[in-house]
Motif scaffolding. Structure first.
Motif, PDB file in Angstrom:
ATOM      1  N   TRP A 172       0.801  -1.221   0.000  1.00  0.00           N
ATOM      2  CA  TRP A 172       0.000   0.000   0.000  1.00  0.00           C
ATOM      3  C   TRP A 172       0.834   1.272   0.000  1.00  0.00           C
ATOM      4  N   ARG A 173       1.874   1.318   0.819  1.00  0.00           N
ATOM      5  CA  ARG A 173       2.694   2.531   0.861  1.00  0.00           C
ATOM      6  C   ARG A 173       3.415   2.749  -0.462  1.00  0.00           C
ATOM      7  N   ALA A 176       1.005   4.244  -2.938  1.00  0.00           N
ATOM      8  CA  ALA A 176       0.793   5.675  -2.704  1.00  0.00           C
ATOM      9  C   ALA A 176       1.993   6.493  -3.185  1.00  0.00           C
ATOM     10  N   CYS A 177       3.202   5.981  -2.935  1.00  0.00           N
ATOM     11  CA  CYS A 177       4.407   6.714  -3.341  1.00  0.00           C
ATOM     12  C   CYS A 177       4.535   6.788  -4.858  1.00  0.00           C
ATOM     13  N   GLY A 197      -6.583   6.224  -3.763  1.00  0.00           N
ATOM     14  CA  GLY A 197      -6.716   6.361  -2.320  1.00  0.00           C
ATOM     15  C   GLY A 197      -7.964   5.683  -1.790  1.00  0.00           C
ATOM     16  N   ARG A 207      -6.556   4.771   6.903  1.00  0.00           N
ATOM     17  CA  ARG A 207      -6.011   6.115   7.116  1.00  0.00           C
ATOM     18  C   ARG A 207      -5.136   6.547   5.942  1.00  0.00           C
ATOM     19  N   LEU A 208      -4.286   5.640   5.460  1.00  0.00           N
ATOM     20  CA  LEU A 208      -3.437   5.957   4.303  1.00  0.00           C
ATOM     21  C   LEU A 208      -4.293   6.252   3.078  1.00  0.00           C
ATOM     22  N   ALA A 211      -6.113   9.624   3.347  1.00  0.00           N
ATOM     23  CA  ALA A 211      -5.155  10.724   3.200  1.00  0.00           C
ATOM     24  C   ALA A 211      -4.766  10.906   1.737  1.00  0.00           C
ATOM     25  N   LEU A 212      -4.528   9.787   1.031  1.00  0.00           N
ATOM     26  CA  LEU A 212      -4.155   9.883  -0.385  1.00  0.00           C
ATOM     27  C   LEU A 212      -5.310  10.452  -1.206  1.00  0.00           C
TER      28      LEU A 212
END
Length: 467
Positions: A172-173, A176-177, A197, A207-208, A211-212
């Protein structure tokens, strides 16, 4: 591998790890050949290769990205928000030629093959990886980007491919990156970031994802209503007016409902995946791009002719791989082979209609007498001169001259030393010069320009006051 990621089948023949990179290198050669040869034949245009070259040339010399082909002192950040173009400035400073942009674009587009092939190969084996990689590399949406000059979306295509792969593998991170730089590619892509997102919030860390999604929406709003107007002479974002309702009745050609171009485009995007993409929620990432395009009354956005479909290719092929990775039992054996063969057959059937097929056509490797004459007269313009040119000739001059568009409706800010006009250049229709190029030549002669040379409908003129 995350705990929830589907594991590869133990018996799968995953093949060489170099496969994704070998396929990408092969497609890079093909893409570069298409784009470079097109430019060498004088078929690229000031709209849009010349515009982007002028902008990147200014970036390379630490100036604002001004493109005089769009208008006197026109800052392209007031047209679309794509500061990521500055990444190419160092390469252009070293190799100041439009070929730098075309080769860089070919490399970026070819890079798209890597994550799609790698993901398919890792989860379903060698031949699924090969099929997914070839399908992605031959996809008409990507080939259209490659063969229509240069555009900022060449950055978005690989970024989306890596983001989709990461999301599909539940990294997931990383997803997003990979997605966040899309905010620097084009203003509408913030909505795609937001959609990713929402997908992450649904399938992964809430939460991630939230936020995205918030960053994506706010980024698009900031770019459309603050940053672009700040760089625009009109202090507005011009393209919003294209989303206003069309006055054309529903039955009129070019109206919202007929002809059914949108349906044709959607079917052509999905068919190379054997429509498996529809079974994956990752396909939802295509909705923002399809939404604004199909809602517009500008019919250039609806079809397959331009570069607008490139960003959709990694989404639909990523969605296909996602289905194959998650539904191993359903898609195995003979059914898997039928699906892959069906998708590749569609790809093969569409190839002749799109630019990759030009590589096997003899005309691609020859230059006509008219093209030779046009290129010769363009070379006759001295380096460092100010020149107004017709569309295709403009792209041959932007690396060594100050170029504006030769058009009675788009005059340069000040008199130019040279004009070079090809009255047979039909692409000038796209720059509001329909039937006007002959007028440019006649007006120039009346205002004191001298004909230096004229061949086959191409005229080079020089301002008599300059000599």
């Amino acid at each position: 591998m995350s705990p929830t990621e589907p594991s590869p089948t133990p018996s799968a023949n995953h093949g060489p790890r170099a496969l994704p990179y070998a396929l990408a290198a092969s497609f890079f050669v093909l893409y570069a050949a298409v784009a470079v040869r097109r430019h060498q034949r004088g078929l690229s245009g000031g709209y849009d290769l010349g515009i982007f070259e002028q902008a990147i040339r200014n970036y390379a010399h630490f100036h604002a990205p001004v493109a005089d082909l769009k208008g006197p002192g026109y800052n392209v950040l007031g047209d679309h928000f794509h500061p990521i173009l500055a990444v190419l400035a160092p390469a252009y400073r070293l190799f100041p030629t439009p070929l730098t942009l075309l080769v860089a674009q070919a490399a970026l587009l070819a890079l798209t093959v890597v994550p799609i092939t790698r993901w398919a190969q890792r989860t379903r084996g060698l031949w699924v990886g090969v099929a997914a990689g070839i399908g992605t590399g031959c996809a008409w949406g990507i080939v259209r980007v490659d063969a229509f000059d240069f555009h900022e979306v060449c950055f978005a295509v690989p970024l989306l491919a890596f983001a989709v792969e990461a999301a599909g593998r539940e990294r997931w991170r990383a997803a997003a990156c990979w997605a966040l730089p899309l905010l620097l590619v084009k203003e509408d892509l913030g909505l795609t970031v937001a959609m990713l997102g929402l997908y992450i919030a649904w399938r992964g860390p809430r939460r991630l994802g939230v936020a995205l999604a918030v960053v994506g929406v706010l980024g698009t709003l900031l770019e459309m209503f603050v940053l672009i107007p700040a760089a625009s002479a009109a202090h507005t974002f011009d393209y919003l007016q294209q989303l206003e309702p069309s006055a054309a009745p529903p039955s009129a050609p070019g109206s919202r409902w007929w002809p059914p171009t949108r349906l044709d485009t959607t079917l052509l995007l999905l068919a190379p995946t054997a429509f498996l993409a529809l079974r994956s929620p990752l396909a939802l990432l295509a909705l923002p791009t399809l939404g604004w395009r199909f809602a517009s009354h500008n019919n250039a956005y609806w079809g397959t002719a331009y570069h607008y479909n490139g960003v959709l290719v990694p989404i639909v092929f990523g969605a296909m791989v996602d289905v194959l990775a998650r539904e191993r039992v359903r898609y195995s054996g003979r059914r898997l082979r039928r699906v892959l063969a069906g998708g590749l057959l569609v790809t093969a059937a569409t190839l002749p209609a799109f630019p990759l097929a030009t590589l096997v056509r003899p005309a691609t490797w020859t230059t006509t007498a008219h093209q030779r004459a046009a290129l010769a007269l363009a070379r006759a313009v001295p380096s460092g001169a100010t020149v107004a040119a017709s569309n295709q000739l403009a792209a041959q001059l932007t690396d060594r001259a100050t170029v504006s568009m030769a058009c009675p409706y788009h005059r340069p800010a000040q008199p130019v030393a040279y004009l070079v006009v090809d009255t047979k250049d039909t692409t000038s229709d796209t720059t509001n010069c329909r039937a006007g190029l002959a007028v440019v030549v006649a007006d120039a002669e009346r205002s004191g320009y001298t004909v230096v040379a004229a061949r086959d409908g191409i005229t080079l003129l020089r301002d008599s006051a300059e000599h």
